[in-house]
Design an enzyme around this catalytic site. Structure first.
Site, PDB file in Angstrom:
ATOM      1  N   GLU A  86       0.828  -1.207   0.000  1.00  0.00           N
ATOM      2  CA  GLU A  86       0.000   0.000   0.000  1.00  0.00           C
ATOM      3  C   GLU A  86       0.865   1.260   0.000  1.00  0.00           C
ATOM      4  OE1 GLU A  86      -3.671   1.873   2.700  1.00  0.00           O
ATOM      5  OE2 GLU A  86      -2.204   0.547   3.627  1.00  0.00           O
ATOM      6  N   LYS A 109     -10.537   2.601  -1.632  1.00  0.00           N
ATOM      7  CA  LYS A 109     -10.641   1.945  -0.327  1.00  0.00           C
ATOM      8  C   LYS A 109     -11.960   2.290   0.360  1.00  0.00           C
ATOM      9  CE  LYS A 109      -7.745   1.475   3.844  1.00  0.00           C
ATOM     10  NZ  LYS A 109      -6.421   1.879   4.393  1.00  0.00           N
ATOM     11  N   CYS A 140      -5.725  -2.669   2.687  1.00  0.00           N
ATOM     12  CA  CYS A 140      -5.384  -2.613   4.105  1.00  0.00           C
ATOM     13  C   CYS A 140      -6.601  -2.818   5.019  1.00  0.00           C
ATOM     14  CB  CYS A 140      -4.646  -1.318   4.422  1.00  0.00           C
ATOM     15  SG  CYS A 140      -3.703  -1.388   5.962  1.00  0.00           S
TER      16      CYS A 140
END
Length: 293
Positions: A43, A116, A153
């Site tokens: 990431e 995300k 993540c």
């Protein structure tokens, strides 16, 4: 047979953006030499993890996807090597900023962007300051080497992410990550927990999973520092780890799979056949109570 070789990269990041891109390219080339066809960097690998502090000047690091230097460089590299590269980047879109990933296919084309969905907020991980919640919804991408689902993540802690991607037809799951020490409790080590959660996603959905984390100690601006614990890994369709990095070393992991063999296993196991969506109403609420109409 539909063979695929998956790779996870693990590396430290310095304040030198070009140096980080150079390092990522070197590791991608190494993975390709080892036969990898889908290669996952970690990431936000262009910079140190900048979310330790709330700093207005760091908001300027967000750039549009169109013409983004990291994406353009990885497009050229993917085309040269004939590999797929999911590229994590800090995206500016209009007045919004997102923690995003561009999926670069083996011909260098950008198949699209995922933003995300789950944005964490905690000491040392102040992402709500930098990122709006993603507005793309979960997405899967048809690459030259199979259909992939990607989360970023904090997305990986939510089983709904992996299950939604599986239901949408993903054959493999990828999670680029930046996770390490906790400023509120230096003795708290979540590395094994982090791995087990994602191993569960692989096993529950019967598909391989790749997780790439960073390494090294990175200082914040207020005297804090985070030590990222690496431990990147690749799990098979039963959730077993088949490749694993240590906590400190720059690493390229690879693992081979037959997607047709895994598809047959997934179909025969029955976990999708026996689902009861009509019972899952609490999952669509925040408090777990299905509302009466």
């Amino acid at each position: 047979m539909r063979p695929v070789v998956l790779a996870a990269l693990q590396m430290p990041c310095s304040p030198d953006r070009d140096g980080n891109l150079d390092r990522a390219e070197r590791l991608i080339r190494d993975a390709a030499r080892k036969g990898a066809t889908i290669i996952l960097p970690q990431e936000l690998f262009e910079y140190p993890y900048f979310c330790q502090d709330e700093a207005p000047d760091l908001l300027l690091r967000a750039e549009p996807a169109e013409g983004h230097p990291a994406i353009a460089r990885m497009q050229a590299l993917a085309k040269e090597l004939g590999v797929v590269i999911p590229v994590s980047f800090y995206e500016r879109a209009g007045q919004a900023r997102f923690n995003s990933i561009a999926i670069i296919d083996a011909d260098g084309s950008n198949l699209g962007i995922y933003r995300k969905s789950h944005i964490p907020q905690g000491s040392g991980y102040q992402e709500k300051y930098y990122f709006s919640p993603g507005d793309t919804g979960f997405r899967v991408f048809d690459t030259r080497f199979g259909r992939i689902g990607v989360g970023i993540c904090w997305d990986q802690w939510f089983p709904e992410t992996a299950r939604a991607l599986a239901l949408m037809g993903a054959e493999m799951l990828f999670f680029p990550t930046a996770i390490g020490s906790e400023l509120l409790d230096p003795d708290w080590d979540s590395a094994a927990h982090w791995q087990r959660v994602m191993q569960g996603h692989a096993g529950a959905n019967l598909m391989p999973l790749v997780a790439s984390n960073r390494i090294g100690t990175e200082p914040g601006r207020s005297g804090t520092e985070l030590t990222f614990y690496g431990s990147s890994f690749i799990a098979d369709a039963t959730g077993a780890k088949v490749a694993e990095a240590d906590r400190t070393s720059e690493t390229v992991l690879t693992a081979s799979f037959d997607l047709d063999e895994i598809a047959a296993l997934r179909a025969g196991w029955g976990v999708f056949r026996d689902r009861r969506p009509e019972l899952y109403g609490p999952l669509t609420t925040l408090d777990g109570h299905t509302r009466q109409r």
